[in-house]
Design an enzyme around this catalytic site. Structure first.
Site, PDB file in Angstrom:
ATOM      1  CE  LYS A 259      -4.421  -1.798   1.974  1.00  0.00           C
ATOM      2  NZ  LYS A 259      -5.227  -1.108   1.093  1.00  0.00           N
TER       3      LYS A 259
ATOM      4  CG  ASP B 284      -4.449  -0.507  -2.911  1.00  0.00           C
ATOM      5  OD1 ASP B 284      -4.779   0.496  -3.794  1.00  0.00           O
ATOM      6  OD2 ASP B 284      -5.396  -1.338  -2.218  1.00  0.00           O
TER       7      ASP B 284
ATOM      8  CD  GLU C 243      -5.017  -3.612  -5.305  1.00  0.00           C
ATOM      9  OE1 GLU C 243      -6.217  -3.119  -4.593  1.00  0.00           O
ATOM     10  OE2 GLU C 243      -4.483  -4.521  -5.164  1.00  0.00           O
TER      11      GLU C 243
ATOM     12  CG  ASP D 240      -9.701  -1.188  -5.326  1.00  0.00           C
ATOM     13  OD1 ASP D 240      -9.601  -0.249  -5.941  1.00  0.00           O
ATOM     14  OD2 ASP D 240      -9.067  -1.740  -4.509  1.00  0.00           O
TER      15      ASP D 240
ATOM     16  CE  LYS E 217     -10.535  -4.329  -2.352  1.00  0.00           C
ATOM     17  NZ  LYS E 217     -10.090  -3.261  -1.830  1.00  0.00           N
TER      18      LYS E 217
END
Length: 378
Positions: free
Chosen positions: A164, A193, A219, A244, A271
Site C-alpha cells: 500500500k 495499491d 490499484e 476496485d 470485493k
C-alpha cells in the site's frame, strides 16, 4: 414455521495500526447474520455484513436500523430457501444501497442450505484439497515498519507481495520497491495499491517512475469517479491498472458494462462485501471476460466468516492469479476457523474446527446471541 434471521455486532480489533491513504485503522465493526429454522435450531447459516468506513456506499448512520428492519421483514415472510430463489429474495428484500447486507444474507442463506457447516460453495477448497495462491500485503506506515513487513513476507515464502502506497514520501516508497526488487527472487510479483492517493496531474509521472521496478499492477491510482481522467490514464499507463473502488455503487448490469467499456482498465478487483455479493461479482466477471479485462478477488477486512465465504466463492473459478485473501491474520479477536496460510497459499484445514467463542464474549451487548458451539455444533 419459516426461517428466522437475527444478527450480532462484533468489533474487530487490529493487531497493529493498519495504514491506508484514507487513514489509520485500529478497529472495524462487523455484523454476523444468523439464519435458522426454529424447528432445527442447531442448524444455522452465518453471513457477514462489514461496511468499510469512508468507502462502502452503505457506510451510513441508519445501517444498523436498516439491517434490523430487514431481519424483521425476513422473519415475517415464512420463506423456504433454494439455491435458485436466493437471487430473487435478495433483489426483492434488500436495497442495492446496502451491498454488504446483500452479501451477508446471500452467504448466510447458502450456508444454511448446505447444512450450517460454514460451507457456502462446496468445492475442492472447502473440502481441503485445493489451496488458493494469495498476495502478501504490506500496510502503510513509516519506512522501518514497511521494511519489516516486507522481510516477513519474503521469509514466509510469498510469491506475490502487494504494498500500500500513497501515505509516506513517494521517494521512500520507491526505495522500498528497489529494496524488494533487489533482495527478492527475480520471479517475485510486486503489486502496489494507491487507494486513489495520486493527484491526476502527477499520476502518469509516478506510474512511469514505478515502472522501473517491474510492477505487475497498481490499484486505483487516482480517486474514483473521475472517469475521463481514468480512461485516459488507462490508455497511457506503463503499468497495468487495476480498479476496485471505481466499481463501488454500480449495481445494474448495464452500468457495469458501460463503466468497463469506457475505462478499459487492464484489471478489475472484486470485493464482494462492497459490490453486493457473489451474484453481482458474477456480472462483473462476465463483463470483464467479454471485454478482455483481467480480474481477481479480494477480501475487504472481513472476519473469518466473510473471508471463508469469499475464498470458497473464489475457488469456483480457474483463475491462476494470486488473490487478495490474506486478511484473516489482521485481528486479535477474529473468529477461529480452519483457514490457514502456508507459503503464500490459503487453505481450508478440514482437521480444524470453527470456534465461535469470541462472538459469545460479546453477548452482553447484543440482544440476539448465536448459540454456543457446544450446543450448535458450529
Amino acid at each position: 414455521m419459516g426461517l428466522k434471521a437475527d444478527f450480532l455486532k462484533h468489533t474487530l480489533q487490529f493487531n497493529f495500526e493498519a495504514g491506508t491513504s484514507r487513514g489509520v485503522l485500529t478497529e472495524k465493526d462487523t455484523y454476523i447474520i444468523r439464519i435458522r429454522n426454529h424447528e432445527s435450531p442447531l442448524v444455522y447459516g452465518l453471513g457477514e455484513c462489514g461496511p468499510l468506513k469512508g468507502l462502502s456506499i452503505d457506510d451510513r448512520p441508519d445501517f444498523e436500523d436498516y439491517l434490523r428492519n430487514i431481519c424483521e421483514t425476513f422473519n415475517e415472510l415464512d420463506l423456504q430457501l433454494f439455491k435458485w430463489n436466493i437471487p430473487i429474495v435478495l433483489s426483492q428484500l434488500i436495497s442495492n444501497q446496502f451491498p454488504s447486507i446483500q452479501f451477508g444474507f446471500e452467504t448466510a442463506m447458502l450456508d444454511y442450505i448446505n447444512g450450517g457447516r460454514r460451507v457456502v460453495v462446496e468445492n475442492d477448497f472447502s473440502k481441503g484439497t485445493r489451496s488458493i495462491p494469495i498476495n502478501g500485503l504490506v500496510w502503510m506506515g513509516n519506512r522501518d515498519f514497511m521494511l519489516r513487513q516486507i522481510n516477513e513476507k519474503l521469509n514466509a515464502g510469498y510469491n506475490t507481495i502487494k504494498l500500500k502506497i500513497g501515505a509516506i514520501d513517494f521517494a521512500q516508497e520507491c526505495e522500498l520497491l528497489a529494496y524488494l526488487r533487489t533482495n527478492a527472487p527475480e520471479q517475485l510479483v510486486i503489486r502496489v495499491d494507491a487507494n486513489g492517493a495520486f493527484q491526476p496531474d502527477e499520476a502518469l509521472d509516478k506510474l512511469t517512475q514505478l515502472a522501473k521496478y517491474g510492477i505487475h499492477s497498481i490499484e486505483q491510482p487516482i480517486r474514483q469517479g473521475q472517469h475521463e481522467l481514468m480512461a485516459e490514464l488507462c490508455r497511457q499507463t506503463p503499468i497495468p491498472i487495476a480498479l476496485d473502488e471505481e466499481l463501488i455503487g454500480h449495481m445494474e448490469y448495464v452500468d457495469k458494462f458501460r463503466l468497463l467499456k469506457k475505462l478499459q482498465p487492464q484489471f478489475i478487483i472484486l470485493k464482494p462485501s462492497l459490490l453486493g455479493g457473489m451474484h453481482h461479482c458474477d456480472e462483473w466477471i462476465e463483463t470483464a471476460n467479454r471485454l478482455g479485462i483481467g480480474w481477481w478477488i479480494t477480501s475487504a477486512l472481513e472476519s473469518n466468516i466473510g473471508l471463508n465465504a469469499i475464498a470458497q466463492y473464489t475457488a469456483r473459478f480457474p483463475n491462476p492469479l494470486p488473490q487478495g485473501l490474506g486478511t484473516g491474520q489482521l485481528y486479535q479477536n477474529n473468529i477461529s476457523s480452519p483457514l490457514t496460510i502456508e507459503h503464500g497459499f490459503l487453505r481450508y484445514n478440514t482437521s480444524s474446527d470453527w470456534d465461535l467463542q469470541v462472538l459469545l464474549d460479546a453477548k452482553e451487548t447484543v440482544k440476539n446471541v448465536i448459540p454456543s458451539p457446544d450446543k450448535a455444533g458450529g
